[in-house]
Design a protein around this motif. Structure first.
Motif, PDB file in Angstrom:
ATOM      1  N   THR A 168      67.684 -31.569   4.130  1.00  0.00           N
ATOM      2  CA  THR A 168      67.901 -32.004   2.749  1.00  0.00           C
ATOM      3  C   THR A 168      66.808 -31.466   1.829  1.00  0.00           C
ATOM      4  OG1 THR A 168      66.702 -34.094   3.020  1.00  0.00           O
ATOM      5  CG2 THR A 168      69.069 -34.111   3.525  1.00  0.00           C
ATOM      6  N   ILE A 169      65.640 -31.194   2.399  1.00  0.00           N
ATOM      7  CA  ILE A 169      64.525 -30.655   1.610  1.00  0.00           C
ATOM      8  C   ILE A 169      64.783 -29.199   1.252  1.00  0.00           C
ATOM      9  CG2 ILE A 169      62.069 -30.049   1.669  1.00  0.00           C
ATOM     10  CD1 ILE A 169      61.741 -32.470   3.618  1.00  0.00           C
ATOM     11  N   ILE A 170      65.067 -28.391   2.258  1.00  0.00           N
ATOM     12  CA  ILE A 170      65.206 -26.954   2.036  1.00  0.00           C
ATOM     13  C   ILE A 170      66.419 -26.628   1.166  1.00  0.00           C
ATOM     14  CG2 ILE A 170      66.518 -26.416   4.143  1.00  0.00           C
ATOM     15  CD1 ILE A 170      64.750 -23.897   4.418  1.00  0.00           C
TER      16      ILE A 170
ATOM     17  N   GLU B 154      57.408 -17.074  -1.308  1.00  0.00           N
ATOM     18  CA  GLU B 154      56.580 -17.586  -2.399  1.00  0.00           C
ATOM     19  C   GLU B 154      57.088 -18.934  -2.903  1.00  0.00           C
ATOM     20  OE1 GLU B 154      56.266 -14.501  -5.376  1.00  0.00           O
ATOM     21  OE2 GLU B 154      55.824 -13.004  -3.831  1.00  0.00           O
ATOM     22  N   GLY B 155      58.390 -18.995  -3.196  1.00  0.00           N
ATOM     23  CA  GLY B 155      58.960 -20.222  -3.758  1.00  0.00           C
ATOM     24  C   GLY B 155      58.890 -21.404  -2.811  1.00  0.00           C
ATOM     25  N   PHE B 156      59.529 -21.276  -1.661  1.00  0.00           N
ATOM     26  CA  PHE B 156      59.560 -22.388  -0.714  1.00  0.00           C
ATOM     27  C   PHE B 156      58.203 -22.620  -0.076  1.00  0.00           C
ATOM     28  CE2 PHE B 156      60.782 -23.999   3.668  1.00  0.00           C
ATOM     29  CZ  PHE B 156      60.879 -25.316   3.264  1.00  0.00           C
TER      30      PHE B 156
ATOM     31  N   GLU C  89      57.476 -29.241  -1.425  1.00  0.00           N
ATOM     32  CA  GLU C  89      58.539 -29.529  -0.454  1.00  0.00           C
ATOM     33  C   GLU C  89      58.223 -28.899   0.902  1.00  0.00           C
ATOM     34  OE1 GLU C  89      60.412 -29.917  -4.493  1.00  0.00           O
ATOM     35  OE2 GLU C  89      59.062 -28.485  -3.559  1.00  0.00           O
ATOM     36  N   TYR C  90      57.597 -27.720   0.868  1.00  0.00           N
ATOM     37  CA  TYR C  90      57.238 -27.063   2.129  1.00  0.00           C
ATOM     38  C   TYR C  90      56.251 -27.909   2.922  1.00  0.00           C
ATOM     39  CZ  TYR C  90      55.542 -23.687   5.535  1.00  0.00           C
ATOM     40  OH  TYR C  90      55.188 -23.056   6.706  1.00  0.00           O
ATOM     41  N   LEU C  91      55.339 -28.576   2.257  1.00  0.00           N
ATOM     42  CA  LEU C  91      54.388 -29.440   2.957  1.00  0.00           C
ATOM     43  C   LEU C  91      55.106 -30.575   3.678  1.00  0.00           C
ATOM     44  CD1 LEU C  91      51.519 -29.600   0.309  1.00  0.00           C
ATOM     45  CD2 LEU C  91      51.677 -28.129   2.348  1.00  0.00           C
ATOM     46  N   GLU C  92      56.141 -31.097   3.055  1.00  0.00           N
ATOM     47  CA  GLU C  92      56.938 -32.156   3.692  1.00  0.00           C
ATOM     48  C   GLU C  92      57.713 -31.597   4.890  1.00  0.00           C
ATOM     49  OE1 GLU C  92      60.192 -35.602   2.504  1.00  0.00           O
ATOM     50  OE2 GLU C  92      59.470 -34.243   0.959  1.00  0.00           O
ATOM     51  N   TRP C  93      58.329 -30.417   4.704  1.00  0.00           N
ATOM     52  CA  TRP C  93      59.042 -29.709   5.781  1.00  0.00           C
ATOM     53  C   TRP C  93      58.099 -29.504   6.968  1.00  0.00           C
ATOM     54  CZ3 TRP C  93      63.808 -27.157   6.682  1.00  0.00           C
ATOM     55  CH2 TRP C  93      63.782 -26.118   7.606  1.00  0.00           C
TER      56      TRP C  93
END
Length: 98
Positions: A27-29, A64-66, A71-75
């Motif tokens: 759901t994050i990505i 770069e974006g993700f 959100e990447y830290l949560e992933w």
């Protein structure tokens, strides 16, 4: 379109927990700019081995974006502790055979 490919070797005995966390991470990505789609497949020969395929509009949307996002830290906190060894991520583009 860019295809991100990662072979994920999950630590023994953690596949069920990994899959639950991956469902949450999906759901994050899926909300990231440039994200198109993704799929996670499990290996038939090795039950703790997976392949992750993510389609992005551009390479930069992923690298770069993700990867540069909160959100990447949560992933990362949901998934990275499952891997041994840490996966190599590669990016592919279509070959024009036309």
């Amino acid at each position: 379109m860019i295809l991100e490919v990662a072979v994920l070797q999950v630590k023994s005995g953690l596949s069920d927990e990994f899959e639950r966390n991956f469902k949450q991470a999906s759901t994050i990505i899926s909300k990231i700019k440039g994200y198109i789609s993704h799929e996670l497949q499990t290996c038939i020969e090795e039950d703790s081995k997976y392949i992750l395929l993510v389609r992005w509009e551009t390479l930069e949307d992923h690298t770069e974006g993700f990867r540069g996002s909160a959100e990447y830290l949560e992933w990362k906190s949901l998934l990275h502790h499952f891997y041994d060894p840490f996966p190599t991520v590669e990016h592919y583009t279509n070959v024009d055979l036309g």
